[in-house]
Design a protein around this motif. Structure first.
Motif, mmCIF file in Angstrom:
data_model
loop_
_atom_site.group_PDB
_atom_site.id
_atom_site.type_symbol
_atom_site.label_atom_id
_atom_site.label_comp_id
_atom_site.label_asym_id
_atom_site.label_seq_id
_atom_site.Cartn_x
_atom_site.Cartn_y
_atom_site.Cartn_z
ATOM 1 N N GLY A 141 0.808 -1.224 0.000
ATOM 2 C CA GLY A 141 0.000 0.000 0.000
ATOM 3 C C GLY A 141 0.833 1.261 0.000
ATOM 4 O O GLY A 141 0.527 2.226 -0.722
ATOM 5 N N ILE A 142 1.891 1.276 0.762
ATOM 6 C CA ILE A 142 2.721 2.470 0.869
ATOM 7 C C ILE A 142 3.498 2.723 -0.417
ATOM 8 O O ILE A 142 3.713 3.863 -0.816
ATOM 9 C CB ILE A 142 3.607 2.401 2.134
ATOM 10 C CG1 ILE A 142 3.879 3.798 2.674
ATOM 11 C CG2 ILE A 142 4.859 1.568 1.925
ATOM 12 C CD1 ILE A 142 4.283 3.833 4.137
ATOM 13 N N SER A 143 3.881 1.636 -1.130
ATOM 14 C CA SER A 143 4.582 1.824 -2.405
ATOM 15 C C SER A 143 3.621 2.271 -3.495
ATOM 16 O O SER A 143 3.961 3.138 -4.301
ATOM 17 C CB SER A 143 5.320 0.547 -2.820
ATOM 18 O OG SER A 143 4.443 -0.524 -3.058
ATOM 19 N N ILE A 144 2.424 1.718 -3.517
ATOM 20 C CA ILE A 144 1.417 2.166 -4.491
ATOM 21 C C ILE A 144 1.150 3.657 -4.294
ATOM 22 O O ILE A 144 1.106 4.425 -5.253
ATOM 23 C CB ILE A 144 0.113 1.360 -4.352
ATOM 24 C CG1 ILE A 144 0.323 -0.085 -4.815
ATOM 25 C CG2 ILE A 144 -1.025 2.018 -5.133
ATOM 26 C CD1 ILE A 144 -0.846 -1.011 -4.498
ATOM 27 N N SER A 145 0.978 4.060 -3.053
ATOM 28 C CA SER A 145 0.695 5.467 -2.748
ATOM 29 C C SER A 145 1.824 6.382 -3.177
ATOM 30 O O SER A 145 1.596 7.418 -3.811
ATOM 31 C CB SER A 145 0.429 5.636 -1.246
ATOM 32 O OG SER A 145 -0.675 4.864 -0.842
ATOM 33 N N ALA A 146 3.042 6.030 -2.850
ATOM 34 C CA ALA A 146 4.195 6.870 -3.208
ATOM 35 C C ALA A 146 4.324 7.003 -4.713
ATOM 36 O O ALA A 146 4.663 8.080 -5.226
ATOM 37 C CB ALA A 146 5.476 6.289 -2.606
ATOM 38 N N ASN A 147 4.034 5.939 -5.433
ATOM 39 C CA ASN A 147 4.178 5.961 -6.892
ATOM 40 C C ASN A 147 3.140 6.820 -7.597
ATOM 41 O O ASN A 147 3.261 7.052 -8.802
ATOM 42 C CB ASN A 147 4.171 4.532 -7.449
ATOM 43 C CG ASN A 147 5.529 3.893 -7.340
ATOM 44 O OD1 ASN A 147 6.550 4.518 -7.629
ATOM 45 N ND2 ASN A 147 5.565 2.650 -6.916
ATOM 46 N N LYS A 148 2.174 7.326 -6.894
ATOM 47 C CA LYS A 148 1.201 8.253 -7.485
ATOM 48 C C LYS A 148 1.789 9.658 -7.646
ATOM 49 O O LYS A 148 1.251 10.475 -8.379
ATOM 50 C CB LYS A 148 -0.077 8.330 -6.639
ATOM 51 C CG LYS A 148 -0.829 7.021 -6.549
ATOM 52 C CD LYS A 148 -1.251 6.532 -7.915
ATOM 53 C CE LYS A 148 -1.976 5.214 -7.836
ATOM 54 N NZ LYS A 148 -2.311 4.676 -9.149
ATOM 55 N N VAL A 149 2.902 9.930 -6.984
ATOM 56 C CA VAL A 149 3.544 11.245 -7.050
ATOM 57 C C VAL A 149 4.499 11.255 -8.247
ATOM 58 O O VAL A 149 5.428 10.444 -8.315
ATOM 59 C CB VAL A 149 4.307 11.555 -5.742
ATOM 60 C CG1 VAL A 149 5.048 12.889 -5.845
ATOM 61 C CG2 VAL A 149 3.346 11.549 -4.557
ATOM 62 N N PRO A 150 4.281 12.168 -9.209
ATOM 63 C CA PRO A 150 5.186 12.240 -10.365
ATOM 64 C C PRO A 150 6.638 12.430 -9.922
ATOM 65 O O PRO A 150 6.934 13.227 -9.029
ATOM 66 C CB PRO A 150 4.676 13.459 -11.137
ATOM 67 C CG PRO A 150 3.224 13.540 -10.771
ATOM 68 C CD PRO A 150 3.179 13.125 -9.313
ATOM 69 N N GLY A 151 7.514 11.658 -10.542
ATOM 70 C CA GLY A 151 8.937 11.724 -10.210
ATOM 71 C C GLY A 151 9.376 10.673 -9.216
ATOM 72 O O GLY A 151 10.569 10.501 -8.980
ATOM 73 N N ILE A 152 8.428 9.975 -8.642
ATOM 74 C CA ILE A 152 8.759 8.934 -7.668
ATOM 75 C C ILE A 152 8.791 7.579 -8.358
ATOM 76 O O ILE A 152 7.917 7.243 -9.144
ATOM 77 C CB ILE A 152 7.756 8.929 -6.497
ATOM 78 C CG1 ILE A 152 7.881 10.220 -5.694
ATOM 79 C CG2 ILE A 152 7.956 7.706 -5.608
ATOM 80 C CD1 ILE A 152 9.260 10.484 -5.095
#
Length: 148
Positions: free
Chosen positions: A69-80
């Motif tokens: 869940g935490i990786s899916i969430s972080a990957n929503k931010v452009p550049g991550i």
């Protein structure tokens, strides 16, 4: 500079990682959480991801129960480019080939010893560039296509 964060399920392992970073004298900022009281993993992921895109940190480490869940969430931010790693090989190659800037791990699926080996490998491995840069650039192009 490393941005460090977790939700309540990842808090125990985050504390182990925090102590490792201190012992190795690796500069970091802890974005929480700071105890096992329930928090939402997207909020913690966003704090760490924003620190990276703002240039306040070079890389991040995020931990929740499974790391998913935490990786899916972080990957929503452009550049991550957050990579969920449960083994040393993945940690090495996500840096070498993908230039991942966030390591995600799961407290409930990793032991402390393995987790610290994954952290060490992730932090010590540099991006190879070359043919891999073209692929990372394509990831950025996809982000641009869907950014508002």
């Amino acid at each position: 500079m490393i941005a460090l964060g977790s939700d309540h399920a990842g808090f125990p392992l985050k504390e182990v990682v925090r102590k490792y970073l201190e012992e190795q004298q690796i500069p970091f900022k802890d974005y929480g959480c700071f105890n096992t009281d329930s928090v939402d993993y997207p909020d913690q992921a966003l704090k760490v991801a924003q620190a990276i895109v703002a240039g306040e940190a070079d890389r991040g480490i995020l931990i929740c129960g499974t790391g998913i869940g935490i990786s899916i969430s972080a990957n929503k931010v452009p550049g991550i480019r957050a990579a969920l790693c449960g083994d040393v090989y993945s940690a090495k190659y996500t840096r070498l080939h993908n230039d991942a800037n966030i390591l995600a791990m799961g407290d409930r699926v990793l032991g402390e010893g393995l987790a610290l080996e994954i952290v060490k490998t992730f932090l010590e491995t540099e991006f190879e560039g070359g043919r891999h840069q073209r692929r990372v650039d394509k990831i950025a192009q996809i982000e641009k296509m869907y950014s508002k």
